[in-house]
Design an enzyme around this catalytic site. Structure first.
Site, PDB file in Angstrom:
ATOM      1  N   GLY A  46       0.775  -1.123  -0.268  1.00  0.00           N
ATOM      2  CA  GLY A  46       0.057   0.110  -0.136  1.00  0.00           C
ATOM      3  C   GLY A  46       1.035   0.929   0.033  1.00  0.00           C
ATOM      4  O   GLY A  46       2.066   1.150   0.751  1.00  0.00           O
TER       5      GLY A  46
ATOM      6  N   ASP B  83      -0.445   2.295   9.326  1.00  0.00           N
ATOM      7  CA  ASP B  83      -0.790   1.901  10.799  1.00  0.00           C
ATOM      8  C   ASP B  83      -0.124   2.261  11.676  1.00  0.00           C
ATOM      9  O   ASP B  83      -0.724   2.411  13.052  1.00  0.00           O
ATOM     10  CB  ASP B  83      -1.180   0.597  10.445  1.00  0.00           C
ATOM     11  CG  ASP B  83      -2.253   0.333   9.275  1.00  0.00           C
ATOM     12  OD1 ASP B  83      -3.550   1.028   9.076  1.00  0.00           O
ATOM     13  OD2 ASP B  83      -2.574  -0.561   8.303  1.00  0.00           O
TER      14      ASP B  83
ATOM     15  N   ARG C  21      -5.041   7.390   3.157  1.00  0.00           N
ATOM     16  CA  ARG C  21      -3.370   6.994   3.093  1.00  0.00           C
ATOM     17  C   ARG C  21      -2.964   8.852   1.505  1.00  0.00           C
ATOM     18  O   ARG C  21      -2.112   9.093   1.210  1.00  0.00           O
ATOM     19  CB  ARG C  21      -3.347   6.057   1.702  1.00  0.00           C
ATOM     20  CG  ARG C  21      -4.121   5.390   1.881  1.00  0.00           C
ATOM     21  CD  ARG C  21      -3.616   3.595   1.179  1.00  0.00           C
ATOM     22  NE  ARG C  21      -4.190   2.293   1.807  1.00  0.00           N
ATOM     23  CZ  ARG C  21      -2.840   1.869   2.562  1.00  0.00           C
ATOM     24  NH1 ARG C  21      -1.861   2.031   2.816  1.00  0.00           N
ATOM     25  NH2 ARG C  21      -3.137   0.523   3.249  1.00  0.00           N
TER      26      ARG C  21
ATOM     27  N   ASN D  29      10.744  25.338  19.505  1.00  0.00           N
ATOM     28  CA  ASN D  29      11.349  23.917  20.394  1.00  0.00           C
ATOM     29  C   ASN D  29      13.221  23.940  20.912  1.00  0.00           C
ATOM     30  O   ASN D  29      13.947  22.934  20.083  1.00  0.00           O
ATOM     31  CB  ASN D  29      11.985  22.923  18.527  1.00  0.00           C
ATOM     32  CG  ASN D  29      11.815  21.207  19.136  1.00  0.00           C
ATOM     33  OD1 ASN D  29      10.550  21.006  20.464  1.00  0.00           O
ATOM     34  ND2 ASN D  29      11.961  20.729  18.416  1.00  0.00           N
TER      35      ASN D  29
END
Length: 749
Positions: free
Chosen positions: A12, A153, A288, A518
């Site tokens: 994918g 994922d 995606r 940061n």
């Protein structure tokens, strides 16, 4: 013979794959190798011919902002068979390729390792059959591989994040934000399904970022009474004044008997138990798609660069090139794959605690943090010995301040504390501008930009301390939670130093780090930095588009004061040719070398040049001056524009990561304050992801004059940017990224 490296994307697609491909191509060329793109994944290797093509430097010149994968991907049935893998080996050897970098999921990486194991046998068979020469057989006796994980994922054990996950979270969170606004209009419930067959990472993190009410994930199936429990949680939220109910469910969710739980099942429960006309939204492949986030660009670039070094090294078993603490790290490839597949087995066997633990400490902590927030009691009765906790902001505005404050306040109410918002920072505290906050007062804050309590950079002076201590006594505050940036740390040190003179200052105080710069100690990312970075990257993307019709150079200025984090990471994420940092400074020799290289580049066919400058890189060589110098030396062959991004970097809705990070740190802070109050302690500390650090540690961690940490992890990106933007054969400028101030890339930590 020149070393040849093949790169392919398989399985994918995932946003950020193009950044990894670009890094492999350019780092390989920079190292003296030839790099070949294997198109359409392993199918291209099996088919051979034009599917395996050499990639040059400029072939990957404008791919960073593109979703998907420019070299294509496919699932290849032929590669699952021995004959198919043998054909792939023949085609690779024919092209002189015996080093492969694969960007894909666990299936793609497993298939690649199997090809590596079979390679010597294939070489012998092909040589015996006369399909390759003896010389080719000897030269390509072994296959060297390295793997990068491209999977939205985030399901690979051994890496903090997989390529594409952060971008998918952006898509999901944007969708939940949009759904929440329409749901609130109608007081309606929604069930949102996200991807994750065996991994609930996207579900949990998007539920936190989207302030959802309930989440269902594969690793931790709900108890048998989940229908009643979910309804109770949602009713409780509605009684507290919320107009929406959002349930997030991962596609692979099952109950404890192994029966699938679908979005439709959840919708029926909401209808039966609550009388809600709930709507189902299945996000599907939209997760995606789209432009990759800033993180997926610079992280994938860093990993692709490291992977080239790994395959050129080629003296150990195949490695997974992973990321830990924002740095490349390595672990045996098949060990990582086996550990990942074991999680699915643990779920199937009903060993859910082990499955959760296998996902890592951070995943467990964030799942617990979500449940603490979603199940916190809006109507919790204050404790008998109720304590009053003040929450204030200090320092510059950082997106995510509201999400952090909301989490602190709701978790405090749930623990039986009375929570008070201090408006306008320390000046507001001194003036007594303090108001009690209830559950409903912070509704909607998670997705909100700005700082609803207000913030000021002002910190107390010695003359202010008496008034400050009197205000604390008068308001009855028992603890303070300060959400802010560098000035918050300054204030903490001052208060701690004077606590003996002013007894009212002897109360628990904790600083939660929020800063777009940061530049704060003890952590990788402060709340707000990721949002500012995404804004900067999106802005530069638009600037690059504006130059597509003419030869043009841009000098873009980012914020950051004396810390170059925003400048360098933006430069890596957008493919800048040059960055100017305060850490390095700027000299006239640097500028002369840069101008000469830029002018020569335009004369050789370049159409665009991008330099990014930190706002305080030099007090003399300003953005305007550098722009004018570039324009003067261009002599009309190209135009030059300067662009100061400015305060747009502090605005907008916080990114998913900043919302999640804010909740994580808020949960730690509230737990610590509760423990301090229970024990009667009165420490002064600041939050880090690994726990609390005492204020007295700051002198060992901070350069107070430069207003930044002594150790800045992101400096490891300097040689990465240099290798991927310096055209081979062009000498490094004095003081350039591999010159003064540079540090070698950290390959293992």
């Amino acid at each position: 013979m020149t070393v040849r490296i093949g790169v392919l994307t398989s399985g994918g697609d995932a946003q950020g794959m193009n950044a990894a491909v670009r890094a492999v191509v350019r780092a390989g060329i920079q190292a003296g190798a030839e790099v070949f793109g294997i198109h359409e994944g392993w199918q291209g290797a099996v088919d051979g011919g034009d599917q395996i093509r050499r990639l040059e430097w400029d072939d990957v010149g404008n791919v960073l902002a593109r979703g998907g994968t420019v070299i294509g991907t496919a699932r290849c049935a032929a590669f699952r068979e021995r004959d198919g893998r043998k054909r792939a080996a023949l085609n690779l050897i024919t092209h002189g390729i015996d080093r492969i970098i694969v960007i894909g999921g666990d299936g793609s990486l497993t298939g690649t390792d199997r090809l590596r194991e079979e390679w010597p046998a294939f070489v012998a068979e092909l040589a015996d059959a006369g399909e390759i020469t003896a010389e080719q057989a000897e030269r390509h006796a072994q296959l060297v591989i390295a793997g990068l994980v491209g999977s939205i994922d985030n399901d690979m054990v051994g890496t903090d994040m997989t390529i594409g996950t952060d971008s998918a979270l952006h898509r999901i969170t944007e969708a939940i934000d949009a759904i929440s606004s329409t749901a609130a209009s109608h007081q309606r419930s929604f069930v949102v399904e996200v991807m994750g067959r065996h991994c609930g990472y996207l579900a949990v993190m998007s539920a936190i970022a989207g302030a959802a009410d309930y989440v269902l994930i594969p690793e931790s199936p709900p108890a048998d009474d989940w229908k009643q429990h979910m309804s109770h949680v949602l009713r409780q939220s509605r009684r507290a004044g919320r107009r929406t109910s959002i349930v997030v469910i991962a596609e692979g969710t099952q109950d404890r008997q192994g029966n699938p739980i679908t979005p439709e099942d959840v919708r029926v429960v909401l209808a039966d138990e609550m009388g809600e006309d709930a709507r189902v939204t299945i996000l599907g492949h939209v997760q995606r798609g789209g432009t990759p986030s800033a993180y997926d660009r610079w992280m994938a670039t860093m990993l692709g660069h490291a992977a080239v070094g790994e395959v050129l090294r080629g003296d150990r078993e195949p490695q997974l090139v992973a990321v830990r603490g924002n740095r490349p790290t390595f672990m045996p490839l098949m060990e990582a794959v086996a550990a990942t597949r074991r999680v699915a087995s643990l779920i199937e066997e009903g060993r859910y605690d082990e499955a959760m633990a296998a996902r890592g400490r951070s995943f467990v902590q964030m799942t617990q943090a979500f449940h603490q927030l979603s199940e916190a009691r809006p109507d919790a009765e204050p404790l008998e010995d109720c304590r009053q906790i003040g929450v204030l902001h200090c320092g510059g505005l950082a997106p995510g301040m509201n999400a952090t404050a909301a989490a602190v306040i709701r978790l405090g109410i749930d623990r039986g504390h009375e929570m008070f918002g201090v408006h306008g920072g320390f000046p507001g505290l001194i003036d007594g501008d303090i108001r009690r906050l209830g559950w409903g007062d912070v509704e909607g804050w998670t997705a909100s930009g700005g700082a609803n309590l207000g913030t000021r950079r002002t910190i107390p002076t010695e003359e202010d301390l008496y008034a400050l201590s009197r205000s604390i006594e008068t308001s009855g505050l028992d603890a303070l939670i300060i959400i802010g940036g560098f000035n918050a740390y300054r204030a903490l040190t001052l208060i701690h130093a004077e606590r003996k003179r002013f007894p009212a200052l002897r109360l628990p105080i904790v600083v939660v780090p929020c800063s777009i710069d940061n530049n704060l100690p003890g952590l990788q990312m402060a709340v707000g930095a990721d949002t500012a970075l995404n804004v900067a990257v999106s802005s530069v993307d638009l600037i690059k588009m504006s130059a597509s019709a003419a030869k043009r150079a841009f000098v873009v200025e980012t914020m950051g004061r004396h810390c170059g984090f925003l400048t360098l990471t933006t430069g890596v994420a957008v493919g800048a040719e040059r960055v100017y940092l305060h850490e390095d400074g700027i000299t006239i020799a640097d500028l002369k070398t840069d101008i000469d290289a830029m002018v020569e580049g335009f004369r050789s066919g370049r159409s665009f040049y991008l330099a990014i400058r930190n706002e305080e890189a030099s007090p003399f060589y300003t953005t305007d001056l550098i722009t004018r110098m570039f324009e003067a030396e261009g002599r009309g062959e190209f135009s030059v524009r300067g662009s100061v991004l400015g305060h747009v970097q502090q605005g907008g809705a916080p990114s998913p990561f900043d919302r999640i990070n804010g909740v994580r740190l808020a949960s730690q802070a509230m737990q610590w304050v509760t423990e301090q109050l229970a024990s009667g302690a009165d420490q002064h500390v600041f939050v880090t992801p690994d726990g609390m650090r005492d204020v007295r540690d700051l002198d060992e961690l901070v350069d107070w004059q430069a207003r930044r940490p002594l150790e800045q992890w992101w400096l490891d990106l300097k040689p990465v940017l240099h290798d991927l933007t310096r055209t081979p054969g062009v000498a490094s400028a004095p003081g350039s990224l591999t010159g003064r101030g540079a540090r070698p890339t950290t390959m293992e930590r």
